[in-house]
Every structure is written in structure tokens, then in C-alpha cells.
Motif scaffolding. Sequence first.
Motif, PDB file in Angstrom:
ATOM      1  N   ASP A 303     -38.549  63.563  30.382  1.00  0.00           N
ATOM      2  CA  ASP A 303     -39.881  64.481  30.321  1.00  0.00           C
ATOM      3  C   ASP A 303     -41.041  62.916  30.983  1.00  0.00           C
ATOM      4  O   ASP A 303     -41.402  61.879  29.962  1.00  0.00           O
ATOM      5  N   PRO A 304     -42.277  63.350  31.270  1.00  0.00           N
ATOM      6  CA  PRO A 304     -43.445  62.964  31.552  1.00  0.00           C
ATOM      7  C   PRO A 304     -44.207  61.970  29.710  1.00  0.00           C
ATOM      8  O   PRO A 304     -44.703  61.194  29.334  1.00  0.00           O
ATOM      9  N   ASP A 305     -43.960  62.672  28.006  1.00  0.00           N
ATOM     10  CA  ASP A 305     -44.259  62.587  27.288  1.00  0.00           C
ATOM     11  C   ASP A 305     -42.817  61.880  26.768  1.00  0.00           C
ATOM     12  O   ASP A 305     -41.823  62.536  26.229  1.00  0.00           O
ATOM     13  N   PRO A 306     -42.833  60.023  26.094  1.00  0.00           N
ATOM     14  CA  PRO A 306     -41.902  60.027  25.602  1.00  0.00           C
ATOM     15  C   PRO A 306     -40.834  60.025  24.153  1.00  0.00           C
ATOM     16  O   PRO A 306     -39.832  59.941  23.932  1.00  0.00           O
ATOM     17  N   HIS A 307     -41.887  61.264  23.350  1.00  0.00           N
ATOM     18  CA  HIS A 307     -41.098  61.567  22.589  1.00  0.00           C
ATOM     19  C   HIS A 307     -40.790  62.584  22.364  1.00  0.00           C
ATOM     20  O   HIS A 307     -39.354  62.743  21.352  1.00  0.00           O
ATOM     21  N   VAL A 308     -41.401  63.308  23.485  1.00  0.00           N
ATOM     22  CA  VAL A 308     -40.389  64.700  24.267  1.00  0.00           C
ATOM     23  C   VAL A 308     -38.358  64.250  24.457  1.00  0.00           C
ATOM     24  O   VAL A 308     -37.808  64.378  24.169  1.00  0.00           O
ATOM     25  N   ALA A 309     -39.146  62.970  25.473  1.00  0.00           N
ATOM     26  CA  ALA A 309     -38.026  62.260  25.935  1.00  0.00           C
ATOM     27  C   ALA A 309     -37.004  62.032  24.552  1.00  0.00           C
ATOM     28  O   ALA A 309     -35.656  61.967  24.642  1.00  0.00           O
ATOM     29  N   ALA A 310     -37.399  61.211  24.280  1.00  0.00           N
ATOM     30  CA  ALA A 310     -36.489  60.599  22.883  1.00  0.00           C
ATOM     31  C   ALA A 310     -35.966  61.165  22.020  1.00  0.00           C
ATOM     32  O   ALA A 310     -35.000  61.431  21.658  1.00  0.00           O
ATOM     33  N   THR A 311     -36.664  62.833  21.960  1.00  0.00           N
ATOM     34  CA  THR A 311     -36.158  63.822  20.998  1.00  0.00           C
ATOM     35  C   THR A 311     -34.983  64.181  21.742  1.00  0.00           C
ATOM     36  O   THR A 311     -33.789  64.512  21.236  1.00  0.00           O
ATOM     37  N   ALA A 312     -35.542  64.092  22.991  1.00  0.00           N
ATOM     38  CA  ALA A 312     -33.953  65.334  23.983  1.00  0.00           C
ATOM     39  C   ALA A 312     -32.670  64.106  23.565  1.00  0.00           C
ATOM     40  O   ALA A 312     -30.999  64.805  23.576  1.00  0.00           O
ATOM     41  N   ALA A 313     -32.956  63.127  24.188  1.00  0.00           N
ATOM     42  CA  ALA A 313     -31.860  62.683  24.222  1.00  0.00           C
ATOM     43  C   ALA A 313     -30.706  61.961  22.487  1.00  0.00           C
ATOM     44  O   ALA A 313     -29.583  61.955  22.434  1.00  0.00           O
ATOM     45  N   ARG A 314     -31.455  61.808  21.546  1.00  0.00           N
ATOM     46  CA  ARG A 314     -30.557  62.359  19.919  1.00  0.00           C
ATOM     47  C   ARG A 314     -30.446  63.542  19.793  1.00  0.00           C
ATOM     48  O   ARG A 314     -29.188  63.430  19.719  1.00  0.00           O
ATOM     49  N   ALA A 315     -30.827  64.905  20.825  1.00  0.00           N
ATOM     50  CA  ALA A 315     -30.365  65.641  20.452  1.00  0.00           C
ATOM     51  C   ALA A 315     -28.929  65.906  20.932  1.00  0.00           C
ATOM     52  O   ALA A 315     -27.703  66.581  20.883  1.00  0.00           O
ATOM     53  N   LEU A 316     -28.653  65.140  22.407  1.00  0.00           N
ATOM     54  CA  LEU A 316     -27.465  65.385  22.741  1.00  0.00           C
ATOM     55  C   LEU A 316     -26.562  64.387  22.429  1.00  0.00           C
ATOM     56  O   LEU A 316     -25.716  65.185  23.074  1.00  0.00           O
ATOM     57  N   LEU A 317     -26.930  63.224  21.685  1.00  0.00           N
ATOM     58  CA  LEU A 317     -25.819  62.602  20.772  1.00  0.00           C
ATOM     59  C   LEU A 317     -25.271  63.165  20.174  1.00  0.00           C
ATOM     60  O   LEU A 317     -23.972  63.629  19.317  1.00  0.00           O
ATOM     61  N   GLN A 318     -26.164  64.611  19.221  1.00  0.00           N
ATOM     62  CA  GLN A 318     -25.284  65.080  18.299  1.00  0.00           C
ATOM     63  C   GLN A 318     -24.522  67.112  18.707  1.00  0.00           C
ATOM     64  O   GLN A 318     -23.964  67.477  18.201  1.00  0.00           O
ATOM     65  N   LEU A 319     -24.798  67.239  20.194  1.00  0.00           N
ATOM     66  CA  LEU A 319     -24.112  67.732  20.982  1.00  0.00           C
ATOM     67  C   LEU A 319     -22.482  67.080  20.937  1.00  0.00           C
ATOM     68  O   LEU A 319     -21.829  67.946  21.867  1.00  0.00           O
ATOM     69  N   GLY A 320     -21.943  66.037  20.507  1.00  0.00           N
ATOM     70  CA  GLY A 320     -20.531  65.651  20.704  1.00  0.00           C
ATOM     71  C   GLY A 320     -20.164  65.097  22.517  1.00  0.00           C
ATOM     72  O   GLY A 320     -21.238  64.898  23.156  1.00  0.00           O
ATOM     73  N   PRO A 321     -18.841  65.139  22.378  1.00  0.00           N
ATOM     74  CA  PRO A 321     -18.690  64.885  23.977  1.00  0.00           C
ATOM     75  C   PRO A 321     -19.555  64.946  24.823  1.00  0.00           C
ATOM     76  O   PRO A 321     -19.588  64.178  25.791  1.00  0.00           O
ATOM     77  N   GLU A 322     -19.201  66.074  24.993  1.00  0.00           N
ATOM     78  CA  GLU A 322     -20.095  66.251  26.553  1.00  0.00           C
ATOM     79  C   GLU A 322     -21.670  66.015  26.045  1.00  0.00           C
ATOM     80  O   GLU A 322     -21.736  65.590  27.604  1.00  0.00           O
ATOM     81  N   GLY A 323     -22.711  65.546  25.360  1.00  0.00           N
ATOM     82  CA  GLY A 323     -23.875  65.694  25.472  1.00  0.00           C
ATOM     83  C   GLY A 323     -23.680  64.444  25.490  1.00  0.00           C
ATOM     84  O   GLY A 323     -24.472  63.562  26.436  1.00  0.00           O
ATOM     85  N   GLN A 324     -22.608  62.895  24.945  1.00  0.00           N
ATOM     86  CA  GLN A 324     -22.295  61.903  25.453  1.00  0.00           C
ATOM     87  C   GLN A 324     -21.953  61.791  26.855  1.00  0.00           C
ATOM     88  O   GLN A 324     -22.746  60.707  27.116  1.00  0.00           O
ATOM     89  N   ALA A 325     -21.519  62.402  27.560  1.00  0.00           N
ATOM     90  CA  ALA A 325     -20.987  62.224  28.608  1.00  0.00           C
ATOM     91  C   ALA A 325     -21.934  62.498  29.521  1.00  0.00           C
ATOM     92  O   ALA A 325     -22.744  61.847  30.578  1.00  0.00           O
ATOM     93  N   ALA A 326     -23.460  63.888  28.984  1.00  0.00           N
ATOM     94  CA  ALA A 326     -24.538  63.240  29.858  1.00  0.00           C
ATOM     95  C   ALA A 326     -24.900  62.635  29.291  1.00  0.00           C
ATOM     96  O   ALA A 326     -25.720  62.004  30.821  1.00  0.00           O
ATOM     97  N   LEU A 327     -25.287  61.681  28.874  1.00  0.00           N
ATOM     98  CA  LEU A 327     -26.545  60.704  28.600  1.00  0.00           C
ATOM     99  C   LEU A 327     -25.767  59.535  29.674  1.00  0.00           C
ATOM    100  O   LEU A 327     -26.491  58.907  30.202  1.00  0.00           O
TER     101      LEU A 327
END
Length: 365
Positions: A303-327
Motif C-alpha cells: 500500500d502507498p501508505d506505510p502505516h497501512v502496510a505495516a498494520t497489515a503485515a502485523r495482522a498477517l502474523l496474527q493469522l497464524g501459519p497461513e498469514g506467515q506463509a503469505a508474508l
Amino acid sequence: MPTGLLGGALLGLLAVVSVLSLLIVGNRLVRRHRQRRRERIAAPVRGLLLQLLCAEDDEQTELLHRLTEIDRRTWAALEPNLTALLGKVAGGARTALVRLYELRGAVVDAVAALSSRSAVRRGRAAQVLGQLRHRPAAPSLCRLLADRDPEVRLAAARALGRCGGPESVPFLLEALHGPRAVPPAVVTRALISLGPEAQRSVAAGLEHPEPLARAVTIEVIGATGVVSHTSEIARALREDPQMEVRIKAARALGRLGMPDGLEPLLAAVRPGQPVALRMVGAGALGTLGAVVATGPLAELLGDPDPHVAATAARALLQLGPEGQAALRAVAEDRSRRQAAAQARAVLAESAVGAARHDVRAEVAL
């Protein structure tokens, strides 16, 4: 400015600062002296109080009688300790303290003091009645929410959180507005403390004409986990005209963890929505724990906004193995340079946090 005038102004400023410093120091000394004086007066009966807290039911009667008979000066010195203890003890010890207040007539005195001309006495009475959870005082405390003194208003709101009921909810919501408003954080805590019996009255605030009342209502519902109102909060996220209300609704939907919150949150993070809402929405998707949000969150890494991008990255971590695999997949994608950098950063941050946790665990062993 002439040198003489400048020098005079500096000397005047220095004098004002000196006077203020002396007043502050003097005020502290007076408070310290009063505290020591109270401790000295209460010392002879403090042992009786400790015995009362530890006594069995059949031993309490005599101790209550002895404490009830202490002189007015000693009671005034002991009462601040009693009020503090009410918020710390439970069970038989708390019952004994409440009984002591009743036998002493202090409950009646506190109710009467709510109408005192002294703001200090009104505030102290509200605090005592709240700690006692004296439900009959709730109507009087509701009136104090509009008191001319801000400290009294705060004391009344906190007390209602302990001794109020469903009938107190409209007064607390109205106290959010006007020149004598009570801070939203204080009202929110009071509404949360009212417990399950007030849930229906709190939910009525979703239709309140004032945006702040709707926002506080949504925050309370999210904090207390009343999932039966998920659909109304989802509607607020989609339709409410005030951005603060929509942001509160997004955060609450994440906390409630119900499937009804998924679609409104996915809509809230789309391009074109306000950045603040997209940030909160992305974080709420992580809290919601919906694995189906993995794809949309992965898209937000670039995302062009770094704050949105950073929040999305941390949200993916919360989703467990699927989110980490996507990261990890995005981190290895050279065609998405910005997104890959964001993914690598949050994965590295996660690895450092895990290593620190392991070290602490080894040290504890």
C-alpha cells in the motif's frame, strides 16, 4: 525594549516563579503533615481494624462494636484507610467493612454530603458510596454528573460504575456532552463496570443522536464482548456519517470475533477509504483471526501508505501459519519491492521477539 524595562520584566518573572515554587513546596509540606497527623491519630485503632478483617463471623460483633464507638476525630483519620481497603478486599472482610460503615452511620452521612457546599466533601462522599456499592445513592450520583466541579463529576462517574444500574446508562451517555462533560475514557470504564444487567441499556446508545455517545457505546460493546450486537456495529461501520464512530466500529468488530464482521472490515480497508479507518480495519482483521482475509491483507503490504502496510503485515502474523506463509511468499517476490521489504521487516521483528522469549524462558528455568 529598553534595557531597564527588560531587566524589570525578568525580575518580575523570576519573582512569580519563586512564589509559585514556594506555594508548591508549601502545599506538599501541608499535605505531608496532614497525612502524618492522620496516621498518628488512627494508629491506636488500626490493630482493631486488621483484627476485624481477619476475624471469623462470630468474632466480628465485638470488634465492630468497638470500632463503631471510636470518637469522631479518630474515625475521620481512619476513614481514608477504610475507603481504600473497600476496593481491595472481598468476601467476609468486605462485608465486615460495609457493616462497619452502616453501624457508624457513615453511609447516611455520605449520602447527605452529596449535597454539601464543599466540592471536596461531595467528591469524597461519591467515592465512599461507590466503594460501598450503595445502589440507593445512584440517582443522586447521576445528578452529580453535571456538578460544577470537574473532580466531583469524575468521582460521580466512577462511583456509578460500581453502584449504578441500567437506569444510570442514559445519564452517563449524556455526561459526555456540554460544557461540563465527563471525559469519554471515564464514562467508558463506568459503563463497562456496570456488567451484564446494563447491556440492553448500553446498546440503546447505538441510536444516540450524538456521535461521541455512539462511539463510546460501540467501544463498550466491543470491550464486553456482547456479540448479539455485531450486526448493528457492522451497520455503523458501513453507514455512520462520523469517522470516529466508524473507526470504533471497526475495532469492535475485530474484538467481537464474529463472521458478520468480515465483509464490513474488508470493505473498510479498500483504497479510497480514509487512512485511519484502513489502518484500524487492517488491525481488526488480524484480531478477528479470519484466515480468508490473508489475501486482502497480503495485497495491502504494498500500500502507498506505510502505516497501512505495516498494520497489515502485523495482522498477517496474527493469522497464524497461513498469514506467515503469505508474508514469506511476498518477502521472496522481487517484483513487489516495497511489499517484500515490509514483509521481511515484520518477519525479522517476529524472529527477534521469539528469540527474546526463548532467552527469558531459559533464564527462568
